[in-house]
Design an enzyme around this catalytic site. Sequence first.
Site, PDB file in Angstrom:
ATOM      1  CB  SER A 274      -4.860  -7.466   7.457  1.00 10.25           C
ATOM      2  OG  SER A 274      -4.422  -6.064   7.676  1.00 10.25           O
TER       3      SER A 274
ATOM      4  CG  ASP B  23      -4.802   3.097  11.915  1.00  9.61           C
ATOM      5  OD1 ASP B  23      -5.000   2.968  13.058  1.00  9.61           O
ATOM      6  OD2 ASP B  23      -4.154   2.067  11.445  1.00  9.61           O
TER       7      ASP B  23
ATOM      8  NE  ARG C 118      -1.809   2.881  13.228  1.00 12.02           N
ATOM      9  CZ  ARG C 118      -0.894   1.995  13.001  1.00 12.02           C
ATOM     10  NH1 ARG C 118       0.057   2.018  13.544  1.00 12.02           N
ATOM     11  NH2 ARG C 118      -1.410   0.970  12.012  1.00 12.02           N
TER      12      ARG C 118
ATOM     13  CG  ASP D 194      -2.196  -1.203   1.060  1.00 16.70           C
ATOM     14  OD1 ASP D 194      -2.205  -1.698   0.059  1.00 16.70           O
ATOM     15  OD2 ASP D 194      -2.567  -1.295   2.008  1.00 16.70           O
TER      16      ASP D 194
END
Length: 404
Positions: free
Chosen positions: A175, A123, A94, A14
């Site tokens: 994932s 996110d 994050r 990605d």
Amino acid sequence: MKEKVVLAYSGGLDTSVLIPWLKENYDYDVIAVCINVGQDAELIGLEERALKMGVSKVYVENVKDEFMKDYVFPMIQSGAIYESKYYLGTSIARAVIAKTLVKIAEKEGAVAICHGCTGKGNDQIRFELGIAALAPHLKVIAPWRIWDISSREEEIAYLEERGLEIPVKKDDSYSRDRNMWHISHEGLDLEDPWNAPLYDKILKLGVSPEQAPDEPTYITLTFTEGMPTHLNGEEMDPSHLLEKLNELGGANGIGIEDIVENRVVGMKSRGVYETPGGTILYKAHEELEHLTLDRETYRFKQEVALEYADLIYNGKWFTPLREALGAFVTSTQKVVTGEVKLKLYKGNVIPQGSQSPYSLYSENLASFTTGDLYDHHDATGFINLYGLPLKVRALMEASHKNNN
């Protein structure tokens, strides 16, 4: 001179696609930034791959100690757990990642920060709220909400057309998001909540409880003002302590959670999370608070923990409310000092005893033997006053029944 964009880069498919896409659509100098919060082995060769993709510069920032000390440990002190199961491993990371991206963007004089989060996930919110709070002047580019690419197959084709390397994982991989605090697993068979997790296939940090040893492991954790400092009497820095607890917890099948959670954007998602060391730390810290906090403070702190968890999960770490709640939590931790003994056994963290110089437990008071601090006769007056509202209501109801 071209303007610069800082790209949150993981080295996967990605974020790799984003490099040529940014150069073609914005004509930016792309600066790749990978923030190490415990991925370690996953970062091998990352800098070389990014340079081959066409970035002008690569940063690999190790923030593991900062992550533990300034983010994870305050979270443990708060008692924050999202929806009773999730120890907020991805969420809390994050915040420090957003802060580091901003720091490098300002250092490089970049005009924008780009992330590869999809429009369905949490996110994107966490990164963008963090950036807005710390650097509102920076532009945020979220390609998944802009471009026409809609699948991994199209991403691969995009790179193939340009003769670029394709960093594709195995087709049967889940994932995953990994840092030193936890690892999450999503996708494939887990997308159906009726399917039992295939732990033999999924787990990375430990084993299932069934596979754990038949003999328990005993440990002692020492806390100073709510911060873990020693394991079995040995002083350890935050990162080393967590690494050791992850080993011990993982080996004993601890910290595995299968959860269907509510995302910020409104949908539910299902995942399996491994947080072995974190689960141990939460349990030990809670035991010490039971010993040292008074009833009213502990009860209110439980309410604060729910709000604190929501703020972390929703990407609102850098907010006045989170900071204010953090100040309350810090105040409560002044007495959370002492030792906790635990037994680790087949997925369970079993308390074995705790002690603190600030303990509110009094053996003289708790004992069935009458002591100087407590007279059994005093309970009569207390119960009469404590139960007075119940007695008044019962008399009122009896009076109405008699009149009818």
